[in-house]
Design an enzyme around this catalytic site. Structure first.
Site, short mmCIF file in Angstrom:
data_model
loop_
_atom_site.label_atom_id
_atom_site.label_comp_id
_atom_site.label_asym_id
_atom_site.label_seq_id
_atom_site.Cartn_x
_atom_site.Cartn_y
_atom_site.Cartn_z
N SER A 34 0.81 -1.19 -0.10
CA SER A 34 0.02 0.08 0.02
C SER A 34 0.76 1.15 0.11
O SER A 34 1.57 1.44 -0.86
CB SER A 34 -0.92 -0.04 1.17
N ASP B 113 -2.15 6.62 -3.90
CA ASP B 113 -1.12 6.01 -3.29
C ASP B 113 -0.45 4.66 -4.17
O ASP B 113 -1.15 4.36 -5.34
CB ASP B 113 -1.29 5.45 -1.92
N ASP C 205 -0.59 1.72 -4.53
CA ASP C 205 -1.29 0.69 -4.97
C ASP C 205 -2.88 1.07 -5.51
O ASP C 205 -3.86 0.35 -5.61
CB ASP C 205 -1.45 -0.48 -4.27
N ASP D 86 -5.29 2.47 -3.86
CA ASP D 86 -6.74 2.07 -3.51
C ASP D 86 -7.14 3.35 -2.30
O ASP D 86 -8.33 3.51 -1.97
CB ASP D 86 -6.52 0.89 -2.63
#
Length: 564
Positions: free
Chosen positions: A146, A302, A304, A306
């Site tokens: 993340s 960010d 990834d 999400d």
């Protein structure tokens, strides 16, 4: 065995590669580092693994990931042939070794005769959730850390509903991982051989096109909005670049400017260091470009993709950072109020937020006759009621969010989704712009109507064994000695989610409610070596709310300082 013996066992294990052994030999004499790498196995939490990359049992590497995947494979086998046939969907982000860990996972699963669907390019985490649901997979794996620093990677596991696993799956998988005696016992089927045997199936562009189309079907307004709104977007060198830009373009938002230094994948995040758009410092390059082009909005996703963060230009031409509570409440208000205006708001509509998220959305929902549910931190907990409502039809999910800049305005993804959220924020801002309002104006109107909801977050990093132990001591100090009086606020209620019967699963979270409606919560982070204090105030105006937040911060700082 103690950490020293485990360290030596790794050096002597024939299944450990020579490069890893060389890395470990270089640590000779550095007892603290050896201890940190071997004092415990990397914990398989309720979402999977996350940790620093490197050799050792407490690190992310091919052996710890391999053991986790072997445990997952054995768990799937225990569920029968249908689970194996439905298989596992896999995706990965831009980080070091993400692709390698995803291929490793595919090869281990295929060796167990489990079907694998795998993305062949780095992709946003919400697309993995979508893939699980679209392919009817039994489980999913997302290789990502993340927004953690570049030294980290992670391994998230998803259930057959496309949401991150809850405790029941996590405990079963962890139990299987514990039965993996030797890394050398973990079998792999070579990737190309797995493809030839039909066990490994690479995901086609068609599925990605379906995801894009489902997002493009979400809009509430399309004609009555000002699509000339000027947006600067930064993917922060992550996975959001292609999909976020394409969807905004296909919606007709042509006035988009990309932060070139952060456009393409970079696992070292050279331009930013800590790639977390929750931190306003992540907007430094975006603000520079925003000033140059006269942008109205700045977006950042960010690594990834999400999470989505936002800055808005004010009347003086400066950019104002909107934290997750503000953005989340605005999106929720837009969805609820405009669906009511269009006559599409269902009678059984519901929104969901986490227990450490602010209360403005709850006040809005109550005003519009919409149910607002509180769940534990983490989007897996936001997805859980939605999964239940699929079966019962009791409520219709409208929207969910948590304060850590995670939002989901759709039902086809069961995780936070920066791709659909970025589109919804652009639409929302363009809708109000057509009425002569900025998002700052709309937020001020909400404060005027519902009260001045304000918030502050304090995160304290405490790494290693000593840090973990201090976090535990701090939690116990707050638990044993609640702060009865802070400024002119008197403690009204305490909820201990680990020890009280709250109707929610047990979790190490404490919340303290005061007589004026203000409150704060404290919890250890589930993904980073941090302890977090979430402070919320309800004031008559900005100054009043800030005064209360400062009182909370000073009082809790004193407790932190007293714990040795």
């Amino acid at each position: 065995m103690d950490y020293k013996n485990i360290y030596r066992a790794w050096l002597e294990d024939p299944s450990i590669d020579e490069a890893s052994k060389e890395e470990l030999r270089a640590l000779e004499g550095n007892e603290e580092e050896i201890k940190d790498r071997f004092y415990a196995p990397l914990a398989f939490g309720t979402a999977g693994l996350r940790g620093k990359l490197g050799a050792g049992t407490n690190r992310m590497n091919r052996y710890t990931v391999g053991a986790a995947c072997e445990g997952l494979a054995r768990f799937i086998e225990s569920q029968g042939q249908d689970a194996k046939d439905r298989g596992v969907s896999i995706a990965y982000d831009v980080r070091h070794f993400s692709k390698e860990f995803s291929i490793l996972s595919a090869e281990i699963l295929a060796a167990h005769g489990i079907h694998v669907y795998i993305h062949t390019e780095c992709q946003p985490t919400p697309l993995l959730s979508y893939t699980v649901r679209k392919t009817d997979s039994f489980a999913g794996i997302m290789v990502t850390a993340s927004h953690n620093p570049k030294e980290y990677n992670g391994y998230k596991v998803y259930n057959d509903e496309g949401s991150q696993i809850l405790d029941d799956w996590a405990k079963a998988i962890e139990s299987e991982i514990g039965l993996v005696i030797s890394y050398g016992d973990i079998k792999r089927l070579a990737y190309e051989e797995g493809k030839e045997k039909g066990l490994i199936e690479e995901i086609s562009q068609d599925l990605i096109e379906d995801y894009i189309q489902d997002i493009l079907d979400l809009p509430i307004h399309d004609q009555s909005i000002d699509k000339n709104i000027k947006i600067v977007y930064s993917p922060l060198n992550g996975t959001g670049n292609k999909l976020v830009r394409r969807i905004l373009r296909e919606r007709g938002f042509d006035n988009i400017h990309i932060v070139k230094e952060q456009e393409n994948p970079d696992p070292d995040f050279t331009t930013i260091g800590y790639p977390n758009p929750e931190d306003p410092k992540a907007f430094a390059l975006s603000e520079k470009l925003g000033k140059e082009v006269g942008a109205d909005l700045l977006f950042a996703t960010d690594p990834d993709s999400d999470r989505c963060a936002l800055e808005v230009r004010n009347s003086e031409g400066d950019f104002v950072f909107f934290d997750g509570n503000k953005v989340g409440a605005l999106i929720g208000y837009y969805i609820i109020s405009e669906r009511q205006a269009k006559g599409t708001l269902p009678e059984n509509g519901a929104v969901i937020k986490s227990i450490v998220t602010g209360d403005l959305l709850a006040a809005i929902a109550e005003d519009y006759g919409v149910e607002c549910f509180e769940v534990l931190t983490g989007f897996k907990n936001i997805a859980a009621p939605v999964n239940e409502w699929d079966e019962t039809g009791e409520f219709e999910y409208l929207y969910g969010f948590e304060e850590s800049i995670g939002y989901n305005p759709s039902k086809f993804v069961r995780d936070k989704d920066a791709v659909s959220s970025a589109m919804m924020i652009a639409e929302m801002a363009a809708f109000y712009r057509a009425q002569g309002k900025s998002l700052i104006d709309v937020l001020d109107e909400l404060y005027e109507k519902y009260g001045y909801y304000n918030n502050r977050l304090k995160s304290t990093v405490l790494e290693g064994i000593d840090g973990k132990e201090k976090i535990n001591r701090i939690m116990e100090e707050f638990r044993a000695n609640p702060l009865e009086k802070i400024a002119n606020m008197t403690l009204d209620e305490v909820i201990d989610y680990e020890r009280d019967d709250t109707g929610l699963p047990k979790s190490n979270v404490l919340r303290y409610f005061y007589d004026d409606g203000s409150w704060y919560a404290i919890r250890p982070s589930g993904t980073e070596p941090k302890i977090k204090v979430y402070m919320y105030s309800v004031g008559d105006d900005l100054e009043d709310s800030e005064r209360k937040l400062t009182a909370f911060e000073n009082a809790t700082d004193d407790v932190f300082a007293s714990v040795q």
